[in-house]
Design a protein around this motif. Structure first.
Motif, PDB file in Angstrom:
ATOM      1  N   GLY A 173     -52.384  30.290  34.797  1.00  0.00           N
ATOM      2  CA  GLY A 173     -53.377  29.764  35.719  1.00  0.00           C
ATOM      3  C   GLY A 173     -53.691  28.308  35.443  1.00  0.00           C
ATOM      4  N   THR A 174     -54.658  27.783  36.185  1.00  0.00           N
ATOM      5  CA  THR A 174     -55.086  26.393  36.062  1.00  0.00           C
ATOM      6  C   THR A 174     -56.564  26.340  35.696  1.00  0.00           C
ATOM      7  OG1 THR A 174     -53.471  25.677  37.726  1.00  0.00           O
ATOM      8  CG2 THR A 174     -55.303  24.177  37.264  1.00  0.00           C
ATOM      9  N   LEU A 175     -56.861  25.576  34.668  1.00  0.00           N
ATOM     10  CA  LEU A 175     -58.242  25.365  34.228  1.00  0.00           C
ATOM     11  C   LEU A 175     -58.720  24.041  34.829  1.00  0.00           C
ATOM     12  CD1 LEU A 175     -57.630  26.195  30.446  1.00  0.00           C
ATOM     13  CD2 LEU A 175     -58.334  27.769  32.262  1.00  0.00           C
ATOM     14  N   ARG A 176     -59.745  24.093  35.662  1.00  0.00           N
ATOM     15  CA  ARG A 176     -60.169  22.905  36.399  1.00  0.00           C
ATOM     16  C   ARG A 176     -60.979  21.956  35.522  1.00  0.00           C
ATOM     17  NH1 ARG A 176     -63.387  24.665  41.348  1.00  0.00           N
ATOM     18  NH2 ARG A 176     -64.292  26.071  39.810  1.00  0.00           N
ATOM     19  N   TYR A 181     -58.728  13.632  28.377  1.00  0.00           N
ATOM     20  CA  TYR A 181     -57.587  13.134  27.624  1.00  0.00           C
ATOM     21  C   TYR A 181     -57.770  11.663  27.250  1.00  0.00           C
ATOM     22  CZ  TYR A 181     -54.986  17.456  28.201  1.00  0.00           C
ATOM     23  OH  TYR A 181     -54.576  18.763  28.110  1.00  0.00           O
ATOM     24  N   GLY A 182     -56.703  11.083  26.723  1.00  0.00           N
ATOM     25  CA  GLY A 182     -56.787   9.728  26.194  1.00  0.00           C
ATOM     26  C   GLY A 182     -57.116   8.669  27.221  1.00  0.00           C
ATOM     27  N   ASP A 183     -56.908   8.973  28.494  1.00  0.00           N
ATOM     28  CA  ASP A 183     -57.266   8.019  29.547  1.00  0.00           C
ATOM     29  C   ASP A 183     -58.741   8.105  29.917  1.00  0.00           C
ATOM     30  OD1 ASP A 183     -57.282  10.468  30.838  1.00  0.00           O
ATOM     31  OD2 ASP A 183     -55.709   9.963  32.274  1.00  0.00           O
ATOM     32  N   GLY A 184     -59.502   8.984  29.246  1.00  0.00           N
ATOM     33  CA  GLY A 184     -60.929   9.102  29.503  1.00  0.00           C
ATOM     34  C   GLY A 184     -61.280   9.947  30.708  1.00  0.00           C
ATOM     35  N   VAL A 185     -60.288  10.588  31.321  1.00  0.00           N
ATOM     36  CA  VAL A 185     -60.490  11.375  32.537  1.00  0.00           C
ATOM     37  C   VAL A 185     -60.368  12.859  32.209  1.00  0.00           C
ATOM     38  CG1 VAL A 185     -59.598  11.872  34.850  1.00  0.00           C
ATOM     39  CG2 VAL A 185     -59.611   9.511  33.984  1.00  0.00           C
ATOM     40  N   TYR A 186     -61.252  13.669  32.797  1.00  0.00           N
ATOM     41  CA  TYR A 186     -61.108  15.115  32.684  1.00  0.00           C
ATOM     42  C   TYR A 186     -59.978  15.579  33.599  1.00  0.00           C
ATOM     43  CZ  TYR A 186     -65.338  15.715  29.926  1.00  0.00           C
ATOM     44  OH  TYR A 186     -66.264  15.678  28.922  1.00  0.00           O
TER      45      TYR A 186
END
Length: 207
Positions: A173-176, A181-186
């Motif tokens: 599945g996919t966890l929303r 991550y390292g780019d600062g984005v969820y």
């Protein structure tokens, strides 16, 4: 694959005990501040931390050898407690660091673990990640009584997704917006898992 390890007869079966996994041209050894591999391990960590893909998907601080040494200390602590197993993936011929595979208990009592991996540019496309991750997974099932091992990776990390499939980890599945991550984005993450009772993976193509 051959492994050298010793498990005390009274040890908790769900304890990760230091081992070296010999894959022929690859050696998987615990990260350590001692031994002949120290210089290669320090240099490998500094190089990895500066790699753009690793910095995005698997970031860790190792701007210099001092920070790399501190990271080795953390990795040793996981081995000492038996709750994490962090392997350096080394070239057998020259001892150079090619990548890493890390395993930790998410729920030790229930036999649930998480695994992750990265490779340096020189190792990509050479089947290193697939072989090393499969070896550590099989080792955890056979020596530490792991029941289920999961992989979570950013949806955009297609290379990691290929490795997961080739190592026999089914996509569940996919966890929303699961992890920043390292780019600062969820990022949304794919969740893969392999059970100790699952058949061995058939597809181990280059990754």
């Amino acid at each position: 694959m051959s492994a050298s390890t010793s498990i005390p007869p009274t040890a908790d079966r769900r304890t990760f005990v230091r081992a070296t996994l010999d894959l022929g041209d690859l050696l998987l050894r615990p990260w350590s501040r001692e031994g002949a591999d120290l210089e290669a391990m320090l240099d490998g960590l500094v190089t990895a931390a500066a790699d753009p893909l690793i910095a995005r998907w698997n970031p860790f601080p190792a701007a210099d050898r001092a920070e790399a040494m501190a990271r080795l200390e953390l990795r040793e602590g996981g081995w000492d407690r038996g709750d994490a197993a962090d392997f350096a993936v080394l070239g057998a011929a020259d001892g150079a660091v090619l990548g890493a595979v890390g395993l930790r208990w998410d729920d030790r009592a229930d036999g649930l673990a998480m695994i992750g991996y990265w490779t340096l540019p020189a190792a990509r496309g050479r089947n290193v990640a697939t072989r090393a991750t499969t070896a550590v997974t099989d080792w955890a099932f056979s020596t530490a009584d792991a029941r289920r091992i999961e992989i979570a990776h950013a949806v955009g990390n297609e290379a990691s997704c290929r490795v997961a499939h080739r190592c026999g980890f089914l996509l569940e599945g996919t966890l929303r917006q699961s992890y920043r991550y390292g780019d600062g984005v969820y990022h949304d993450e794919h969740l893969h898992a392999r059970l100790a009772t699952d058949p061995a993976p058939a597809d181990r193509a280059t990754a």
